[in-house]
Each structure stands twice: as C-alpha cells, then as structure tokens.
Design an enzyme around this catalytic site. Structure first.
Site, PDB file in Angstrom:
ATOM      1  N   LYS A 199       0.915  -1.225  -0.029  1.00 41.00           N
ATOM      2  CA  LYS A 199       0.175  -0.062   0.112  1.00 41.00           C
ATOM      3  C   LYS A 199       1.015   1.233   0.093  1.00 41.00           C
ATOM      4  CE  LYS A 199      -3.564   2.121   2.873  1.00 41.00           C
ATOM      5  NZ  LYS A 199      -4.563   1.965   3.965  1.00 41.00           N
ATOM      6  N   GLU A 248      10.451  -4.693   4.363  1.00 44.33           N
ATOM      7  CA  GLU A 248      10.579  -6.211   4.066  1.00 44.33           C
ATOM      8  C   GLU A 248      10.473  -6.350   2.647  1.00 44.33           C
ATOM      9  OE1 GLU A 248       9.084  -5.056   6.850  1.00 44.33           O
ATOM     10  OE2 GLU A 248       9.177  -6.300   8.233  1.00 44.33           O
ATOM     11  N   GLY A 299      -4.901  -2.311   5.202  1.00 41.81           N
ATOM     12  CA  GLY A 299      -4.217  -3.230   4.875  1.00 41.81           C
ATOM     13  C   GLY A 299      -4.720  -4.964   4.952  1.00 41.81           C
ATOM     14  N   ARG A 300      -5.375  -4.903   6.245  1.00 37.45           N
ATOM     15  CA  ARG A 300      -5.792  -6.309   6.623  1.00 37.45           C
ATOM     16  C   ARG A 300      -7.200  -6.419   6.025  1.00 37.45           C
ATOM     17  NH1 ARG A 300      -4.857  -2.897  10.775  1.00 37.45           N
ATOM     18  NH2 ARG A 300      -6.429  -2.367  12.293  1.00 37.45           N
ATOM     19  N   GLU A 360      -4.812  -7.359  15.212  1.00 39.32           N
ATOM     20  CA  GLU A 360      -4.152  -6.042  14.856  1.00 39.32           C
ATOM     21  C   GLU A 360      -5.575  -5.078  14.931  1.00 39.32           C
ATOM     22  OE1 GLU A 360      -2.658  -5.170  10.748  1.00 39.32           O
ATOM     23  OE2 GLU A 360      -0.680  -4.748  11.855  1.00 39.32           O
ATOM     24  N   HIS A 410      -4.913 -34.053  17.529  1.00 40.54           N
ATOM     25  CA  HIS A 410      -3.622 -34.864  17.953  1.00 40.54           C
ATOM     26  C   HIS A 410      -2.582 -33.991  18.497  1.00 40.54           C
ATOM     27  CE1 HIS A 410      -5.454 -38.581  15.833  1.00 40.54           C
ATOM     28  NE2 HIS A 410      -6.096 -37.592  14.998  1.00 40.54           N
ATOM     29  N   LYS A 463       9.301  -1.409  14.791  1.00 40.46           N
ATOM     30  CA  LYS A 463       9.901  -0.987  13.383  1.00 40.46           C
ATOM     31  C   LYS A 463      10.874   0.287  13.757  1.00 40.46           C
ATOM     32  CE  LYS A 463       5.774  -0.912  10.745  1.00 40.46           C
ATOM     33  NZ  LYS A 463       5.080  -0.580   9.687  1.00 40.46           N
TER      34      LYS A 463
HETATM   35  C1  G6Q Z   1      -2.625  -3.981   8.018  1.00 40.78           C
HETATM   36  C2  G6Q Z   1      -1.185  -3.298   8.353  1.00 40.78           C
HETATM   37  C3  G6Q Z   1      -0.103  -3.996   7.958  1.00 40.78           C
HETATM   38  C4  G6Q Z   1       0.317  -3.670   6.453  1.00 40.78           C
HETATM   39  C5  G6Q Z   1       1.655  -3.983   6.164  1.00 40.78           C
HETATM   40  C6  G6Q Z   1       2.303  -3.996   5.027  1.00 40.78           C
HETATM   41  O1  G6Q Z   1      -3.869  -3.810   8.243  1.00 40.78           O
HETATM   42  O2  G6Q Z   1      -1.385  -2.122   8.124  1.00 40.78           O
HETATM   43  O3  G6Q Z   1      -0.115  -5.278   8.045  1.00 40.78           O
HETATM   44  O4  G6Q Z   1      -0.668  -4.342   5.885  1.00 40.78           O
HETATM   45  O5  G6Q Z   1       2.538  -3.428   6.974  1.00 40.78           O
HETATM   46  O6  G6Q Z   1       2.114  -2.617   4.620  1.00 40.78           O
HETATM   47  P1  G6Q Z   1       2.304  -2.132   2.947  1.00 40.78           P
HETATM   48  O7  G6Q Z   1       1.034  -2.540   2.101  1.00 40.78           O
HETATM   49  O8  G6Q Z   1       2.372  -0.698   3.148  1.00 40.78           O
HETATM   50  O9  G6Q Z   1       3.392  -2.723   2.349  1.00 40.78           O
END
Ligand code: G6Q
Length: 550
Positions: A208, A214, A269-270, A355, A386, A511
């Site tokens: 996003k 990463e 994001g989620r 989250e 199990h 972070k």
């Molecule tokens: C979700 C969070 C988080 C995010 C990641 C990736 O709700 O905001 O999990 O999706 O940190 O972020 P980017 O899409 O900006 O790389």
C-alpha cells in the site's frame, strides 16, 4: 466522539449480574431444560449455518447483549461505515472495504467522489491483465509465456492473498505456479524462486505504502534475480507489476505506473485482499471466480447492514465474542476449520482480529478497564485433535472454539467398506463440539469400569463453549461470505469496546527501534551502544556470532 464508560452502562452491569447468575450453569443443563435448543439457537442466512447452541448463553443473555449493542449505537456505527464516514478516527480515514465489493452502479461517496466507479475501473484493468497472463498473450522479456507468479508483500499485503490462494486452490490454474514472499529472511525469497525460470516468472509487488522495509528488500532482490537471469534491465517492464496507493514510489522503484494497480487510503491493509492486493488470487482463479468471491462478500455486507440485530450473523458472532471475552473471561479463541484448503485461515484471522482489536485505549484516548481483543489461533482439524485439543478438553482455561466445515468435499475420497473420508472429517468436527460441551462425568467414567485412581484423568468437565459454522461447499462465493462474517464481527466487538479497530499504532515502535539496531549491526567498527544491558549484549553477541568471533 468518546462513548460513556462501558463498564458503567446499565446494560453492561446487567450482563455482569446475569453472567454471575448463569455463569456456572452447565451446557448439559441448558440442553436438558430445552430439548430444542440445538435447533433454536441457530441462525442461517447467505449460505452459512451458524449453530451457537453450545455457547454458554440463554435468551436473556442474548437480549442483554443486543441491548448493549444498541446502547453503543451499533446500528448507527454500521451505517456510518457504509456511508464512508471517517470512522478510523486516529488516522482520519474512511473505512470502506465494503466498497471493494459493491456492485457496479452502486454509489458510495467519499468527499463527494464515487469510489465504487474507481473500484470497478481497477477491477476491469485487473481482469484484462489476468486474462492476458492466463491466455499467454502477455509474454516475458524473452518471449516466453508467464507460468510462475510470485507475490511479494507482508502483513495485510500478504496474509489475505496467501490464504485465498490456498483456500481456492481447487479453482486455480494448475499449470501455473503461485508463490508468496513476505519475510525479510532471505530464505523466504530463496525458496520462493527456487527452481523457477526467470523468463517465465512474473513478480507482483504488493505494498500500500511502497515503503515497507521487508517488501522493498524482497522486491529489490527479485529485480536483481530477474535482471541477472535475463541479462537486461528492460526485463523489469515485463516481469514486474505493482499494487500500491503510492505511484511516485512505484515509479522510483522502476516499475512503469502503467503496470500498477491502485487502491485507496480507505482500504486498510488487513481488509484489502479483495482489492488489487488480490491480483495473485485473480491470476490464479480467473476474473469470474474472483467476482463470485466479491459477490459473496457483498451478500454478507448487505446482510450485516440490513438484518435486524437478532438475525444478524456478524452482530451475533461479535456479541458472543464479547460475552466470552468479558463475562466468561476467556482470553483466546480457537478457529478450527475442518477443511484443509482453509489451512491459512487462522493465520489470516490472527491479523484481522488482533491487529484490529488489540487496543488498550478508547477512541477518545482513555485507558480501558475491561479486556479487549482476545487471542485468535488455530489449525485445521483433524490435525489439531492430535496435538493441542488436550488443553481444550481438560486444561484449566476455557477456550471458545469456532468450528468450520462443509457438506461437500472438493476432493471426495471413498473409504473401503463405504462412505467417504469427508464423512470421517465431519464426524470428527461434530464429535469435538459435543465432547467439549457435554464432557464425561466421573460417574460415567467409573461406570465404564475405569479404576478409581485413573478416573480423574479420564473425566472431561465439558461446558466448553463452541460455535459451528457450516456451508455446503467451499466456493469462491462462500469464502467471501465467510471472510466478511469475521470482518464485521471484529467491527461489532470494536464498537462495544469503543476502540478504533482500523488503526495499528502498536506495530510502530518495534519498526522504529529496528532502524537504530540495523545501523548498529551493520556498522563497520564496534558501535557505541546506549540501550539497556540486555539489548547491548544481544547486539554484541550477534555481531560476534555473525563474524565468527565466538
Ligand atoms: C494491516 C497493516 C499491515 C500492512 C503491512 C504492509 O492492516 O497495516 O499489516 O498491511 O505492514 O504494508 P504495505 O502494504 O504498506 O507494504
């Protein structure tokens, strides 16, 4: 904006009194007193059957929970979300994942602008691209067709796509390979590209913000891997596409923004797996199935918006979660899909739930004096039986369970002598809920001939709550409906607790500290350290281990 303190509300206090009065009553008693309970405490709509009769509630508890929801303004808060109000108050954003699956022609306005039209414009571009890749019209730099898709992203830009790919694998192109890279651990990238021909490999960089450490590290690794194999920087144009809200950073990375699929700041994001972040899903299952999944989401959205509270699936699930969390003191929830294709569903739900609702202050910033989001975890059945089910049945903690199962298998497998392995699977699902609820008393154990010393070990207390969700078959549509059920249940819980379910400030500190630590780990000379003694020692020890000085 801030709600009155939750624990002072008369509805909350009435629930506390009621929980005290009925809290220890056993599910055996509930069922004995009401032989029809298993047919009455059931809600069926939009293709899902929810049996909540094995939850430790009676009609009065449910009524009080609905009164609490009304006192918290749940119906108005639902409307506010659907209308595009900025209900993510700490980030001052609208929360409109429901717009991602609104049918073409519907209108949802954000600052006077219709976002549904934007959504469909991107969906159409995604579909055109997916068709090109799937048909072989889109060729790699050397003229070969794309056979491998590697999606790079993390958190909300990864967990949804991975879960959906696994869930809908039966509908996917089996002649194509789909892999996912999220971890900054080089192993994740190395294994994801292992054995792939770069000339046939497309990378989708999903971010996003397009600034996530990463994802950018892995995207740079992917570009270096492609260019080294294909011997030409221009290969990037045919082997990389981006999904992002940040065109400037995408261009800076070197991906032509003509190959970028956008989304918007009102998609968390989620909550983004049904946006362009789901491009890998669409490439795998095709646009038609993707649209069926969106229709499933939308059906649940409509249900959530319009069904009265007493017949509203996400409201009921959310309120039961509040009951278990706050009135039965259950600190965690186990999600147990009896469906191998849903093996990543618990991991996906962990982010969605924790989250969203792992917060300790209200929207107005006051510290809460009640428990908020429970810990979600789980594994597919029957495997979990199990391993950790021992604790579910006989441990000292109450862990409410969500069992999820389907009437039909996508891979029927006859059993010698009759029946199908699917019957074995579902027999186990049903039996687990029964065993958790009713247990086995000491008298029953002794009556079965167990010697007295062993009897306590073989006794099952029961009275362990669970819900069972059944649908006919795992289809793209049903998956969408199921995900939306949990999304909205999370929302309901956040409304009761008066927290912002759509921000995630809690991920920032680690972070930020990592930035300083990276500099200290990579400094050429022994860095001057000013952390606590543990952190200092760990940095020194890591440097020594890495450099082979121990
Ligand atoms: C979700 C969070 C988080 C995010 C990641 C990736 O709700 O905001 O999990 O999706 O940190 O972020 P980017 O899409 O900006 O790389």
């Amino acid at each position: 904006m801030s709600e009155p303190r939750l624990t002072r509300l008369p509805q909350w206090q009435a629930l506390q009194r009621h929980a005290y009065a009925i809290g220890q009553r056993h599910l055996r008693e509930w069922f004995a007193a009401d032989p029809q309970r298993g047919e009455r405490f059931v809600l069926e709509d939009v293709g899902l059957y929810l049996d909540y009769s094995k939850q430790r509630v009676d009609a009065d508890a449910l009524g009080l929970l609905r009164e609490l929801a009304t006192a918290r303004g749940l119906p108005q808060r639902i409307e506010a979300m659907f209308r595009g109000e900025r209900i993510n108050t700490t980030e001052h954003r609208a929360v409109l994942h429901v717009a991602l699956r609104a049918p073409a022609g519907e209108k949802i306005l954000v600052d006077g602008h219709d976002v549904v039209a934007d959504v469909h414009a991107v969906l159409d571009r995604m579909a055109a691209f997916a068709e090109q890749v799937r048909s072989g019209a889109w060729l790699g730099h050397g003229g070969k067709r794309i056979r491998n898709v590697v999606s790079i992203g993390i958190g909300g830009s990864d967990l949804g796509p991975v879960m959906a790919y696994e869930a809908l694998r039966a509908y996917s192109r089996r002649d194509m390979t789909f892999r996912f890279v999220s971890n900054v651990d080089g192993t994740d990238f190395a294994e994801a590209v292992h054995g792939l021909d770069a000339a046939e490999t497309l990378f989708i960089v999903c971010s996003k913000t397009f600034t996530t450490l990463e994802t950018l590290a892995n995207a740079h690794a992917a570009r270096a891997w492609s260019v080294a194999a294909l011997g030409d920087e221009r290969a990037v144009a045919k082997h990389f596409v981006a999904v992002s809200t940040n065109a400037a950073e995408v261009a800076k990375f070197g991906i032509d923004t003509a190959n970028m699929f956008g989304f918007w700041d009102w998609v968390g994001g989620r909550y983004s797996m049904d946006s362009a972040i789901g491009l890998s899903t669409m490439l795998a299952i095709g646009p038609e199935h993707f649209h069926a999944m969106l229709a499933g989401f939308h059906a649940m959205d409509e249900h959530f918006r319009h069904a009265p509270l007493e017949r509203n699936l996400p409201a009921l699930m959310g309120l039961l979660a509040v009951w278990n969390n706050n009135f039965l003191d259950a600190a965690s929830v186990a999600v147990l899909p009896y469906e191998q294709y849903l093996k990543r569903f618990p991991a996906y739900l962990q982010q969605l739930t924790m989250e969203s609702n792992g917060k300790r202050v209200t929207r107005g910033g006051a510290a809460v004096d009640y428990a908020t989001g429970p810990i979600y975890w789980g594994e597919p059945g029957t495997n979990g039986q199990h391993s950790f089910y021992q604790l579910l049945h006989q441990g000292t903690r109450i862990v409410p369970c969500d069992f999820i199962g389907f009437g039909q298998s996508l891979n029927p497998l006859p059993v010698q002598g009759g029946g199908d392995q699917h019957d074995l699977l579902l027999a186990n699902l049903i039996a687990q809920g029964e065993a958790l609820a009713f247990g086995k008393t000491a008298e029953e154990v002794r009556a079965a001939g167990t010697d007295a010393a062993l009897a306590p070990h073989r006794t099952f207390p029961g009275n362990r709550p669970s819900s069972t969700i059944l649908a006919q078959r795992l289809t793209p549509r049903v998956l969408g409906t199921l995900i939306a059920l949990y999304e909205h249940s999370v929302f309901v819980q956040g409304v009761i607790w008066d927290i912002d379910s759509f921000d995630q400030w809690g991920v920032e500190l680690g972070k930020q500290l990592a930035k300083t630590t990276i500099a200290e780990l990579t400094a050429k000379d022994e860095p001057k350290l000013a952390h606590d003694s543990s952190t200092n020692a760990l940095i020194r020890r890591y440097r020594a281990l890495r450099d082979g000085h121990t």
